[in-house]
Scaffold this motif. Structure first.
Motif, PDB file in Angstrom:
ATOM      1  N   ARG A 198     -24.778   7.503  -1.775  1.00  0.00           N
ATOM      2  CA  ARG A 198     -24.549   6.118  -1.384  1.00  0.00           C
ATOM      3  C   ARG A 198     -25.197   5.761  -0.056  1.00  0.00           C
ATOM      4  O   ARG A 198     -25.512   4.608   0.200  1.00  0.00           O
ATOM      5  CB  ARG A 198     -23.035   5.914  -1.289  1.00  0.00           C
ATOM      6  N   GLN A 199     -25.329   6.770   0.802  1.00  0.00           N
ATOM      7  CA  GLN A 199     -25.914   6.526   2.121  1.00  0.00           C
ATOM      8  C   GLN A 199     -27.437   6.470   2.045  1.00  0.00           C
ATOM      9  O   GLN A 199     -28.102   6.145   3.024  1.00  0.00           O
ATOM     10  CB  GLN A 199     -25.454   7.631   3.076  1.00  0.00           C
ATOM     11  N   LEU A 200     -27.974   6.815   0.888  1.00  0.00           N
ATOM     12  CA  LEU A 200     -29.425   6.887   0.749  1.00  0.00           C
ATOM     13  C   LEU A 200     -30.011   5.744  -0.065  1.00  0.00           C
ATOM     14  O   LEU A 200     -31.189   5.455   0.034  1.00  0.00           O
ATOM     15  CB  LEU A 200     -29.799   8.226   0.090  1.00  0.00           C
ATOM     16  N   MET A 201     -29.201   5.108  -0.877  1.00  0.00           N
ATOM     17  CA  MET A 201     -29.762   4.121  -1.799  1.00  0.00           C
ATOM     18  C   MET A 201     -28.711   3.095  -2.220  1.00  0.00           C
ATOM     19  O   MET A 201     -27.518   3.320  -2.025  1.00  0.00           O
ATOM     20  CB  MET A 201     -30.336   4.836  -3.023  1.00  0.00           C
ATOM     21  N   PRO A 202     -29.160   1.984  -2.807  1.00  0.00           N
ATOM     22  CA  PRO A 202     -28.197   0.968  -3.264  1.00  0.00           C
ATOM     23  C   PRO A 202     -27.382   1.466  -4.462  1.00  0.00           C
ATOM     24  O   PRO A 202     -27.872   2.274  -5.255  1.00  0.00           O
ATOM     25  CB  PRO A 202     -29.081  -0.209  -3.659  1.00  0.00           C
ATOM     26  N   THR A 203     -26.174   0.988  -4.560  1.00  0.00           N
ATOM     27  CA  THR A 203     -25.248   1.473  -5.585  1.00  0.00           C
ATOM     28  C   THR A 203     -24.368   0.331  -6.104  1.00  0.00           C
ATOM     29  O   THR A 203     -24.273  -0.726  -5.479  1.00  0.00           O
ATOM     30  CB  THR A 203     -24.309   2.557  -5.006  1.00  0.00           C
TER      31      THR A 203
END
Lengths: 445, 445
Positions: free
Chosen positions: B80-85
């Motif tokens: 979640r901290q790396l990409m949209p979700t």
């Protein structure tokens, strides 16, 4: 990168931009150009609905379409779908109670808008302010609750600059606990900031935003520092020819002084980013982690909250919090109860007392907020100094926590007003809140 | 874009890549090159810790560093901290009970690894498999629970291809309800796929992955379709010269036929993406929304789950689910109880019966899984046909739901094995699960 925006629109927004994208809101004078709340209802417009959505209903973070009005009315409830985020865990136990005592008489409460000539009802004010959701607590019970557009009780909405008051509360907690000395200088905690404008500012000046900073939020000026701040914090890959700062922390080191610290209130988001950095250094937790540990897990929150982050995982302390409406109401009610909620003391009473006493009114007056006469700013809260001792957290596009101690009332509102300045919301919000407080005082149940 | 990866590493991963980035895991033969579980512990290595983190501890989605081993051991708990979700809401009520009856005898259960010469204990197997978290339920009670590295009980971990079994379960539910006719062709539900390989496949063939598709997962081949699938689904802005498909849906329309539908099992992620599309068309809900509505809200989940999304908000049905370990255990226990859990029937018993009966063993045998003799595949579940009637959901790098009806046991495991193929985990996992089942059968409490 922002050139076409500057050419095509008059931009007057702030945190809209800072959450990572491009801002295309417009100045107050343009209000009449915008479709009203019903016409801009994001549920009716069907953004991002369909498999796939129609081409003209797809919103992309990368091209800024997501923050053009009326599309931004969808985006403020869906930041997580547009960009990377960091969770603020509520823990795993059962949510704490937030009992209901709904009242049907609130919609008809009447008030006179600031500078207005004709009275308005509470119900009318909701559409005027493009409200996405609103909860009113009276004596700890929900007396009023509404959701509009795509916001649901189990959704999260951008709190925008309400984030500042949450982070300021944590900063004040650490001061109260003696873990941060408010009289020390920022560089004592974050040596990397020694050469920036913040280096010789005290933590107290940062908490009360009386720092003297060269940080322009004039969107008509392509050289305004706010553009560099936004680009530094944008989590997307940087353009190949980009040579500027690549994170919030890198940007903060570039901020230059302007004027003297301690003389005048100057509302600048970067103060909160600096406070977040100080908090991280002192506690070993970033603001998302600390908010979970110290507050969210103890409030009995019913949902996790989250922060938007930059490309190195820094939560955006100045405006990145997203939360459920009722959880933000729990936060406000906790403060109204002198820091005690869900069976425990979460924030020291001395911190709440300090916020309620307010900050330097003379310093505040120099900032010339004509709609906020006699107010002050303390620990990143706006203090009305009105007859009820109300204090408030304020976020662009209409985000609000409004705490009225005398009326035992807490109002939490999420909104997506096309106009980014609070001056667009205040005339039909502040007198509405005060009128409702007087109504609840006069007609307790 | 992937050239340097192909030159520098032997890639043998699958969903690693598909969650949106670059895959740099290595072939089974390279196992000895990797640091062991203790040496690669992401908590000890301190990824993304610090304000800011040290330069060599920063992980970025854009450059693929986040999925290089051992960094990927952090990333699998922090997608979640790396990409949209997209969120999978659990709703707002109190979590359902998942009672404890912890046992201290499980760590010492011994088993013989597949093709092995020396017995191993359950405890030893956890490190061997780079386990991040594991829960064992026996008769509905937690008898064993461990977390390692950066995964906590209140965190979420990538479920990888376990996602397929969750989506397959929803597909089978809609078939059982008569909302999807398993004998109809994909193009009957999604006309856009008429010209693709999927057009004339039946929904049943998609559910059981007996479609005949030209879809290579050979990472040594820069023209393999898997690269195009990954790039189509990557939520980051596309390179300027990019002319390929820009979403999962666009990619699926390009898949060409190879062989006959219905003849052989062929494990290809795109089948699940197609099923997700069919589900979205039939229900008006994407798989994240439907999972919340039909299952997550009813399970008494203690955390929201989430899906990674492509640039138009399509949840990655083939591998994008992230969830809490105990919530995935609730899901498994619900199936073990014939679809009933938390006081209600969540999945029709007929769906569970259908999974347990399994799929076409002859079709499965043609796929030549030497470690899985006599197995079959049904509704996107792997069916062992062993003496206990066990069936399992399997995800790359070691993700597992293992349901043993006879032993009344459910095992859920998250892991971050450096080797992407399940063939790396199976030898020390499948016999461990079966040995534990026999242990629990022999020594009930």
């Amino acid at each position: 990168m922002f050139g076409h925006i500057l050419r095509n629109t008059r931009t007057h927004c702030y945190l809209a931009l800072l959450v990572g994208g491009i801002c295309t809101s417009a100045a107050a004078a343009d209000a009449a150009r915008f479709p009203d709340a019903a016409a801009s209802d994001p549920a009716k417009l069907g953004w991002m609905v369909g498999a796939p959505p129609p081409a003209d209903r797809i919103l992309r973070f990368e091209d800024g379409s997501y923050f053009q009005f009326p599309a931004m009315r969808w985006s403020v409830s869906n930041f997580r779908q547009l960009m990377p985020t960091m969770n603020v865990s509520r823990g795993l136990s059962a949510p704490g109670a937030l009992p209901y005592a709904l009242r049907s008489d609130i919609d008809d409460v009447r008030f006179m808008p600031l500078n207005g000539k004709q009275a308005m009802t509470w119900r009318e004010s909701l559409a005027t302010n493009y409200t996405d959701g609103i909860v009113v607590l009276h004596k700890g019970r929900i007396v009023y609750e509404r959701y509009f557009g795509v916001l649901k009780a189990d959704g999260q909405h951008g709190a925008m600059s309400v984030t500042k008051s949450v982070v300021g509360t944590m900063g004040a907690m650490l001061v109260a606990e003696g873990r941060i000395d408010a009289n020390k200088r920022v560089a004592d905690y974050v040596p990397e900031l020694a050469q920036s404008a913040f280096g010789n500012a005290t933590i107290r000046q940062v908490l009360d935003m009386t720092t003297g900073l060269k940080f322009s939020e004039d969107y008509a000026d392509p050289n305004a520092e706010v553009w560099a701040h936004a680009q530094a914090g944008n989590p997307l890959p940087k353009p190949k020819d980009y040579t500027g700062p690549r994170s919030y922390y890198e940007f903060l080191q570039t901020v230059q002084p302007q004027g003297q610290h301690g003389e005048a209130f100057g509302y600048k988001t970067v103060n909160t980013d600096v406070l977040g950095w100080v908090i991280a250094r002192v506690t070993g937790r970033n603001v998302a982690e600390l908010l979970s540990e110290r507050i969210w897990r103890r409030l009995g929150a019913e949902q996790d909250a989250y922060f938007t982050v930059d490309s190195i995982g820094t939560p955006f302390a100045g405006g990145g919090l997203n939360a459920g409406l009722r959880d933000l109401a729990r936060f406000g009610e906790m403060l109204r109860n002198n820091g005690r909620f869900n069976g425990q003391q979460i924030v020291p009473k001395s911190v709440v007392d300090d916020i309620r006493r307010g900050g330097d009114k003379e310093a505040f007056a120099k900032a010339n907020y004509t709609l906020l006469p006699g107010w002050s700013y303390r620990n990143m809260w706006w203090v009305t100094h009105n007859e009820d001792g109300a204090y408030t957290a304020r976020g662009v596009h209409g985000q609000t926590i409004y705490i009225d101690p005398k009326a035992e009332m807490v109002i939490v509102r999420f909104a997506s007003n096309p106009i980014a300045g609070n001056a667009a919301n205040d005339p039909t919000s502040l007198p509405a809140y005060h009128a409702l407080a007087q109504h609840l005082l006069a007609r307790p149940r």
